[in-house]
Design an enzyme around this catalytic site. Sequence first.
Site, PDB file in Angstrom:
ATOM      1  N   GLU A 109       0.946  -1.161   0.040  1.00 41.83           N
ATOM      2  CA  GLU A 109      -0.131   0.038   0.074  1.00 41.83           C
ATOM      3  C   GLU A 109       0.965   1.393  -0.027  1.00 41.83           C
ATOM      4  O   GLU A 109       2.009   1.376   0.537  1.00 41.83           O
ATOM      5  CB  GLU A 109      -0.790   0.088   1.286  1.00 41.83           C
ATOM      6  CG  GLU A 109      -2.051  -1.034   1.105  1.00 41.83           C
ATOM      7  CD  GLU A 109      -2.872  -1.058   2.327  1.00 41.83           C
ATOM      8  OE1 GLU A 109      -4.047  -1.429   2.061  1.00 41.83           O
ATOM      9  OE2 GLU A 109      -2.488  -0.978   3.681  1.00 41.83           O
ATOM     10  N   CYS A 122       3.410   8.681   1.203  1.00 45.93           N
ATOM     11  CA  CYS A 122       3.830   7.489   2.369  1.00 45.93           C
ATOM     12  C   CYS A 122       4.144   6.343   1.424  1.00 45.93           C
ATOM     13  O   CYS A 122       3.019   5.605   0.867  1.00 45.93           O
ATOM     14  CB  CYS A 122       3.079   7.369   3.415  1.00 45.93           C
ATOM     15  SG  CYS A 122       3.512   6.258   4.531  1.00 45.93           S
ATOM     16  N   CYS A 129       6.471  -6.745   7.341  1.00 48.42           N
ATOM     17  CA  CYS A 129       7.622  -6.417   7.912  1.00 48.42           C
ATOM     18  C   CYS A 129       8.029  -7.504   8.676  1.00 48.42           C
ATOM     19  O   CYS A 129       7.381  -8.192   9.408  1.00 48.42           O
ATOM     20  CB  CYS A 129       7.119  -5.251   8.953  1.00 48.42           C
ATOM     21  SG  CYS A 129       8.565  -4.485   9.662  1.00 48.42           S
ATOM     22  N   CYS A 133       6.445  -5.104  15.834  1.00 50.48           N
ATOM     23  CA  CYS A 133       6.004  -4.044  17.051  1.00 50.48           C
ATOM     24  C   CYS A 133       4.668  -4.364  17.151  1.00 50.48           C
ATOM     25  O   CYS A 133       3.720  -4.519  16.396  1.00 50.48           O
ATOM     26  CB  CYS A 133       6.417  -2.652  16.497  1.00 50.48           C
ATOM     27  SG  CYS A 133       8.056  -2.407  15.831  1.00 50.48           S
ATOM     28  N   CYS A 136       1.672  -2.352  15.912  1.00 48.52           N
ATOM     29  CA  CYS A 136       1.592  -1.872  14.337  1.00 48.52           C
ATOM     30  C   CYS A 136       1.038  -3.212  13.639  1.00 48.52           C
ATOM     31  O   CYS A 136       1.349  -4.384  13.702  1.00 48.52           O
ATOM     32  CB  CYS A 136       3.005  -1.679  13.882  1.00 48.52           C
ATOM     33  SG  CYS A 136       3.285  -1.317  12.106  1.00 48.52           S
ATOM     34  N   GLY A 184       6.918  -1.945   6.217  1.00 43.67           N
ATOM     35  CA  GLY A 184       8.376  -2.532   6.202  1.00 43.67           C
ATOM     36  C   GLY A 184       9.199  -1.504   6.955  1.00 43.67           C
ATOM     37  O   GLY A 184       8.894  -0.341   7.328  1.00 43.67           O
ATOM     38  N   GLU A 185      10.378  -2.249   7.057  1.00 44.28           N
ATOM     39  CA  GLU A 185      11.604  -1.480   7.772  1.00 44.28           C
ATOM     40  C   GLU A 185      12.373  -1.063   6.654  1.00 44.28           C
ATOM     41  O   GLU A 185      13.061  -1.809   6.238  1.00 44.28           O
ATOM     42  CB  GLU A 185      12.059  -2.230   8.816  1.00 44.28           C
ATOM     43  CG  GLU A 185      13.370  -1.715   9.459  1.00 44.28           C
ATOM     44  CD  GLU A 185      13.343  -0.056   9.680  1.00 44.28           C
ATOM     45  OE1 GLU A 185      12.751   0.059  10.686  1.00 44.28           O
ATOM     46  OE2 GLU A 185      14.339   0.412   9.190  1.00 44.28           O
ATOM     47  N   HIS A 240       9.270   5.407  20.831  1.00 42.99           N
ATOM     48  CA  HIS A 240       7.908   5.022  21.584  1.00 42.99           C
ATOM     49  C   HIS A 240       8.129   4.540  22.908  1.00 42.99           C
ATOM     50  O   HIS A 240       6.954   4.159  23.542  1.00 42.99           O
ATOM     51  CB  HIS A 240       7.311   3.957  20.660  1.00 42.99           C
ATOM     52  CG  HIS A 240       6.922   4.263  19.272  1.00 42.99           C
ATOM     53  ND1 HIS A 240       6.566   5.443  18.885  1.00 42.99           N
ATOM     54  CD2 HIS A 240       7.082   3.273  17.950  1.00 42.99           C
ATOM     55  CE1 HIS A 240       6.585   5.475  17.304  1.00 42.99           C
ATOM     56  NE2 HIS A 240       6.818   4.321  17.082  1.00 42.99           N
ATOM     57  N   ASN A 315      -3.322   4.420  16.395  1.00 44.16           N
ATOM     58  CA  ASN A 315      -4.392   4.263  15.485  1.00 44.16           C
ATOM     59  C   ASN A 315      -4.682   2.687  15.657  1.00 44.16           C
ATOM     60  O   ASN A 315      -3.975   1.917  15.314  1.00 44.16           O
ATOM     61  CB  ASN A 315      -3.998   4.546  14.295  1.00 44.16           C
ATOM     62  CG  ASN A 315      -3.501   6.065  13.802  1.00 44.16           C
ATOM     63  OD1 ASN A 315      -4.448   6.757  14.261  1.00 44.16           O
ATOM     64  ND2 ASN A 315      -2.326   6.476  13.322  1.00 44.16           N
ATOM     65  N   CYS A 358      -1.000   5.947  10.170  1.00 45.12           N
ATOM     66  CA  CYS A 358       0.180   5.319  10.628  1.00 45.12           C
ATOM     67  C   CYS A 358      -0.289   4.135  11.216  1.00 45.12           C
ATOM     68  O   CYS A 358      -0.917   3.920  12.144  1.00 45.12           O
ATOM     69  CB  CYS A 358       0.791   6.028  11.588  1.00 45.12           C
ATOM     70  SG  CYS A 358       1.309   7.833  11.026  1.00 45.12           S
TER      71      CYS A 358
HETATM   72  N1  SAH Z   1       9.221   0.633   9.939  1.00 52.84           N
HETATM   73  C1  SAH Z   1       9.326   1.820  10.151  1.00 52.84           C
HETATM   74  C2  SAH Z   1       8.472   2.690   9.216  1.00 52.84           C
HETATM   75  C3  SAH Z   1       7.312   2.701   9.508  1.00 52.84           C
HETATM   76  S1  SAH Z   1       6.776   4.277   9.771  1.00 52.84           S
HETATM   77  C4  SAH Z   1       9.329   2.469  11.537  1.00 52.84           C
HETATM   78  O1  SAH Z   1       8.877   1.655  12.253  1.00 52.84           O
HETATM   79  O2  SAH Z   1       9.860   3.448  11.736  1.00 52.84           O
HETATM   80  C5  SAH Z   1       5.140   4.267  10.521  1.00 52.84           C
HETATM   81  C6  SAH Z   1       5.276   4.941  11.955  1.00 52.84           C
HETATM   82  O3  SAH Z   1       4.015   4.682  12.421  1.00 52.84           O
HETATM   83  C7  SAH Z   1       6.168   4.124  12.844  1.00 52.84           C
HETATM   84  O4  SAH Z   1       6.606   5.541  13.668  1.00 52.84           O
HETATM   85  C8  SAH Z   1       5.295   3.356  13.544  1.00 52.84           C
HETATM   86  O5  SAH Z   1       6.032   3.045  14.817  1.00 52.84           O
HETATM   87  C9  SAH Z   1       4.025   4.184  13.706  1.00 52.84           C
HETATM   88  N2  SAH Z   1       2.979   3.196  14.023  1.00 52.84           N
HETATM   89  C10 SAH Z   1       2.880   1.791  13.935  1.00 52.84           C
HETATM   90  N3  SAH Z   1       1.805   1.457  14.381  1.00 52.84           N
HETATM   91  C11 SAH Z   1       1.089   2.319  14.669  1.00 52.84           C
HETATM   92  C12 SAH Z   1      -0.099   2.467  15.360  1.00 52.84           C
HETATM   93  N4  SAH Z   1      -0.851   1.578  15.365  1.00 52.84           N
HETATM   94  N5  SAH Z   1      -0.778   4.042  15.344  1.00 52.84           N
HETATM   95  C13 SAH Z   1      -0.073   4.942  15.455  1.00 52.84           C
HETATM   96  N6  SAH Z   1       1.492   4.833  14.708  1.00 52.84           N
HETATM   97  C14 SAH Z   1       1.604   3.755  14.471  1.00 52.84           C
HETATM   98 FE1  SF4 Z   2       7.487  -1.983  13.718  1.00 50.94          FE
HETATM   99 FE2  SF4 Z   2       7.769  -0.111  11.614  1.00 50.94          FE
HETATM  100 FE3  SF4 Z   2       7.727  -2.834  11.008  1.00 50.94          FE
HETATM  101 FE4  SF4 Z   2       5.445  -1.663  11.933  1.00 50.94          FE
HETATM  102  S1  SF4 Z   2       6.613  -1.301  10.229  1.00 50.94           S
HETATM  103  S2  SF4 Z   2       6.452  -3.792  12.815  1.00 50.94           S
HETATM  104  S3  SF4 Z   2       6.339  -0.130  13.442  1.00 50.94           S
HETATM  105  S4  SF4 Z   2       9.213  -1.703  12.182  1.00 50.94           S
END
Ligand code: SAH
Ligand code: SF4
Length: 389
Positions: A109, A122, A129, A133, A136, A184-185, A240, A315, A358
Amino acid sequence: MSASNHAAAFALPATDADGRKNLVGLSRDELEAEMLSIGLEKFRARQLWHWIYHRGATDFTVMTTLAKPVREKLAETYAVARPTVVRDLKSVDGTRKWLLRMPDGQEVESVHIPEEDRGTLCVSSQVGCTLTCRFCHTGTQRLVRNLDASEIVAQVMLARDALGEWPAPPDGRMISNIVMMGMGEPLFNYENVAKALKIVMDGDGVSISKRRITLSTSGVVPAMKRCGEELNVNLAVSLHAVTDELRDIIMPINRKYPLKELMDACRNYPGLNNARRITFEYVMLKGINDSPADARALVKLLDGIPSKINLIPFNPWPGAPYERSTDKAIQVFGDIVNNAGYASPVRTTRGEDIMAACGQLKSASVRLSAADRAAIEKVLAEKDAALVG
Ligand code: SAH
Ligand code: SF4
């Protein structure tokens, strides 16, 4: 050419590579090598670059600076392809989410967030991923693979097609900024992300400046320095939590790269100064990380690092184990951080009605039967074991 003709000839319909080699995503050097390999001159690569990345052409027939026989020759071997749009959702707030299918059937997406004076795209770096986390949605997806450079660049091309922003303007109105904050990371797929961003930043093509690109990482410490040196894009770090104890739980990558190492890598991120700060993302989880004591500890942790803090109200997604902090808790937290001298805007939630906010992205459909849930838990445990091991 009129605007409507332009759209018809250049951007639509998106082409399928149908067995031909896709030129989107090749570096300048690779494009030159392709030209030589079919007996064309090297400079053809420069012409093609302009048509593909500046004009958004998807069909060789419109590339009128190339002689007809050259165009025909190119079309025999190559395509300028786009992924298939499987779903195109528009939120009440104007946010748009595309579900794109890649040639192997995998889906990712991308999300476009329009604002008054700019537009942010975005972009995803992986299908799913490998990290898990806990807050997420993407982390619960079973299938994971890296996107290649072409699939990353294609998200930008596709969005420009859909938003009608070709030729690429010097300061795009619809797409002025890019955030690597999709699925993804990105630093676990550094090579492809770097190659894609170099194409996107190239001034003769898509031309989005490094100052308008932000890469977000969960804290892949060994890749951070390289990212700063080679790409010099803005860095966002998903923090976080302010203690290893909590971060180990909600972001398992912390067990590999704990806070001390992460903070050192941030402190040493190339090119940091007061005008160029790291953005620390902090998701507000009710009763988990949102107390005033957490806010004070955060201020302490960031001491000496040119930083901005981005508070993200959690979210929700189906089956999520957390809740969003109350507005009051977010405000109190934000005030403490602000009073300590850090800008700490609360990120406005956008596109929630289409699951585009996010952390809500996930390409496979979620059916939360007990069996599914158990299967997801099993995969999460396996991913976890692989990470720690
Ligand atoms: N993987 C990378 C890029 C993803 S960025 C990273 O983790 O940084 C997406 C952002 O949204 C990250 O800061 C992530 O921690 C945050 N995020 C993930 N799940 C979320 C949620 N349910 N609500 C709000 N933010 C969230
Ligand atoms: Fe964690 Fe970012 Fe991967 Fe979501 S996309 S699991 S926030 S590393």
